[in-house]
Design an enzyme around this catalytic site. Structure first.
Site, mmCIF file in Angstrom:
data_model
loop_
_atom_site.group_PDB
_atom_site.id
_atom_site.type_symbol
_atom_site.label_atom_id
_atom_site.label_comp_id
_atom_site.label_asym_id
_atom_site.label_seq_id
_atom_site.Cartn_x
_atom_site.Cartn_y
_atom_site.Cartn_z
ATOM 1 N N HIS A 143 3.087 51.774 -32.454
ATOM 2 C CA HIS A 143 4.060 52.648 -31.812
ATOM 3 C C HIS A 143 5.439 51.987 -31.718
ATOM 4 O O HIS A 143 5.998 51.852 -30.626
ATOM 5 C CB HIS A 143 3.568 53.031 -30.409
ATOM 6 N N PRO A 144 6.044 51.580 -32.832
ATOM 7 C CA PRO A 144 7.361 50.939 -32.773
ATOM 8 C C PRO A 144 8.471 51.964 -32.525
ATOM 9 O O PRO A 144 8.471 53.053 -33.090
ATOM 10 C CB PRO A 144 7.498 50.292 -34.158
#
Length: 494
Positions: free
Chosen positions: A414-415
Site C-alpha cells: 500500500h505505497p
C-alpha cells in the site's frame, strides 16, 4: 537500514488495470477520520463528507443496497468475500473471544472489530479497474499497450504531452499522470520536475524545483504470523494438489463458481491499541501459509508442476497447510523515499520505505504480534492450530519479538503519498487540492501518490474514489454534494 539491509519484494501490476490486476481484491476505504484529517491539513474538498459520495458512485454492492454508506449501482462490483469457510469463522470467533466486536461492515459507521470482508469480485470475476470501467469503452478513448512513457513533453513550465519510445503524444488541454506511487514521481523527476539537486546529479536539467517529489513515501509494514494446522483439510492450500487444482480450474472456467471464483482473504480484524475510533492495526487472516518471496523462480521442475494450484490460490506463491495472520501497521510514523537510480527510464527507481525508522512503529507491531498470539490461544482456534512457525517459540520477550519483526516484515502493498497534495503553505506538497502539479501548467497526478498521507486500510477503493472525484474536477463539473451519515456528524449538524 532498520531491517539489517534486507531487500523487500515490491511487485506492481503491469497491464490494463495496473496493480488492481494482482491485489487481494479486498474492499476497504480506510477510516472516516483519515479524510477529515486530510481536510484539516488544508486539503479543501477531501473530508469524509466530501469523498463519501464518490465512494458511493463507484461502488456496486447489491448486498448493501439502501445503506447510506454504500452505493449499489456503481461500476465496481463488490460482494461478500468468497471462500468463507470453517477456519475463517473460527478466526472471527477467536477474535471475539479475545475482546473484539463483531463487525459486518468495515466501511460503515465504525471500523474496529472482526468479521467478513467485502471483496471486489462480481460474477466470479476480479473487479480490476479495467474490468469495472473499460467494458464500455468510450469511442474517444485510445489505449496503447506495451508502451513505456519516457517522460513529459514540456514547453517552458507547461506540460504539452508525453514522450514515448516511438512518438510524442500531444495534449490539447492537460496531461494526467496515473503511474502510481513509484511511477509518477519517477516520471516527474525524469522530466526535470522534483528536487533540483537530485535531478541534476543524474544529468537532468531541472525545470521546476519541487523538493517533495518522491518524498513522503508511506506504506503499511506487514508482519506475517504463521501457524501450523492440525487438519490440513481446513487449509486452502489443499487446492494446490494437481487434481484439485484442475477440478477447481475447470469449475471456474465452466461456471464461474467454486473456490476459484472468490478471493482467499475473507476475514479481517481492525484492532485498536489506544483509540477505539482509530485502530492502529489491520489483520488479514489467510487459511494457508504463503511465502511472499517465492514468486519468480525460473524454469520448470516437477515440484512446480505438482504445485500448479499456486497459480490459482496464491498468485503464484508457494503455499502450505496452516493459517497466516498478516498484521499491518495502519498509520506508521516512518516515512520513506523514491529516488532516481539513473536518467534511464527503463531503470527501476530506488525505493526505501524506511520501515521501523520511528521507534513507535516497532512497538506497535510487537504489541500486534502479542495480541494475535492471544487470539490464537482462544478456544475457537486452539482446537485447529498447530505450533507457531513465525515468529516462532524462540521469540518470547519484547526484544526477541522485535528482532523477529525486523527479520520477517514485508510490504503491505500500500505505497502512497510520493506526490502528495497539500495547501499552498506546505513547501513539500507536490499537488494542490485539485491535483495540479505546483509550478507546472496543464499537469495533474491522479493515483495513490497524491494522497496527503497514509490511510487506515487498503488503497484500491480510495484510488477509485479519487479518480471519480478528479473526473468531475478536471471537467469543471460541480462536485457531488457532501454526505455524512455518521451519528456524531448529524448531532453536530443539529
Amino acid at each position: 537500514e532498520h531491517l539489517g539491509g534486507r531487500r523487500i519484494y515490491y511487485p506492481r501490476g503491469r497491464g490494463l488495470g495496473g496493480s488492481s490486476l494482482l491485489n487481494g481484491m479486498i474492499y476497504i476505504r480506510g477510516n472516516a477520520a483519515d479524510y477529515d484529517r486530510w481536510r484539516q491539513k488544508g486539503n479543501v474538498g477531501w473530508s469524509f463528507a466530501d469523498v463519501l459520495p464518490y465512494f458511493r458512485r463507484s461502488e456496486g454492492a447489491a448486498h448493501r443496497q439502501g445503506d447510506p454508506y454504500h452505493g449499489s449501482q456503481g461500476p465496481l462490483g463488490v460482494t461478500p468475500a468468497g471462500n468463507f469457510q470453517e477456519a475463517d469463522q473460527r478466526f472471527v470467533d477467536a477474535c471475539r473471544q479475545a475482546g473484539a466486536l463483531l463487525n459486518d461492515d468495515f466501511n460503515g459507521q465504525r471500523q474496529v472489530g472482526a468479521g467478513r470482508l467485502d471483496s471486489k469480485v462480481a460474477g466470479g470475476r476480479r473487479q480490476s479497474s479495467a474490468e469495472a470501467y473499460l467494458k464500455r469503452r468510450p469511442a474517444n478513448l485510445h489505449i496503447l499497450t506495451d508502451t513505456l512513457v519516457l517522460g513529459l513533453e514540456l514547453e517552458g513550465t507547461r506540460a504539452v504531452g508525453v514522450r514515448l519510445v516511438d512518438q510524442t503524444i500531444r495534449a490539447e488541454r492537460e496531461v494526467i499522470l496515473c503511474l502510481g506511487a513509484f511511477g509518477s514521481p519517477q516520471c516527474l523527476m525524469l522530466s526535470g520536475i522534483g528536487p533540483a539537486d537530485e535531478i541534476s546529479a543524474h544529468g537532468i536539467a531541472p525545470v521546476v524545483d519541487l523538493p517533495g517529489v518522491g518524498r513522503s513515501l508511506y506504506d503499511h509494514p506487514n508482519m506475517p504470523m504463521q501457524f501450523g494446522m492440525v487438519d490440513a483439510e481446513l487449509s486452502l492450500s489443499r487446492f494446490q494438489r494437481i487434481d484439485r487444482a484442475i477440478g477447481m480450474g475447470l469449475r471456474y472456467l465452466l461456471t464461474r463458481t467454486g473456490p476459484g471464483a472468490g478471493s482467499f482473504w475473507s476475514t479481517g480484524l481492525f484492532h485498536a491499541l489506544r483509540d477505539q475510533d482509530m485502530p492502529e492495526l489491520e489483520v488479514f487472516c489467510t487459511p494457508m501459509i504463503v511465502r511472499e518471496d517465492s514468486v519468480g523462480t525460473e524454469g520448470w521442475t516437477i515440484q512446480r508442476l505438482l504445485g500448479l494450484g499456486n497459480a490459482f490460490i496464491a498468485r503464484g506463491k508457494a503455499a502450505s497447510p496452516g493459517m497466516q495472520f498478516d498484521v499491518n501497521l495502519l498509520r506508521p510514523e516512518s516515512v520513506g523515499t523514491v529516488k532516481l537510480a539513473s536518467s534511464d527510464p527503463t531503470t527501476a527507481p530506488l525505493i526505501d520505505p524506511h520501515y521501523l525508522e520511528a521507534p513507535g512503529d516497532l512497538e506497535d507491531l510487537v504489541a500486534g504480534v502479542k495480541h494475535m498470539r492471544e487470539v490464537a490461544r482462544q478456544a475457537a482456534l486452539a482446537e485447529i492450530l498447530g505450533p507457531e512457525i513465525t515468529p516462532g517459540p524462540g521469540a518470547v520477550t519484547d526484544e526477541e519479538i522485535a528482532q523477529a519483526v525486523k527479520e520477517e516484515i514485508t510490504t503491505g502493498h500500500h505505497p502512497t503519498s510520493t506526490c502528495r497534495m497539500g495547501p499552498d503553505h506546505d513547501r513539500d506538497a507536490v499537488l494542490d487540492p485539485e491535483l495540479k502539479v505546483r509550478g507546472v501548467d496543464g499537469l495533474r497526478v491522479v493515483d495513490a501518490s497524491a494522497f496527503p498521507d497514509q490511510i487506515s486500510g487498503n488503497l484500491n477503493a480510495p484510488v477509485m474514489m479519487m479518480a471519480e472525484k478528479a473526473a468531475d474536477v478536471i471537467r469543471g463539473l460541480p462536485v457531488l454534494a457532501p454526505e455524512d451519515p455518521r451519528p456524531v456528524a448529524m448531532e453536530h449538524a443539529l
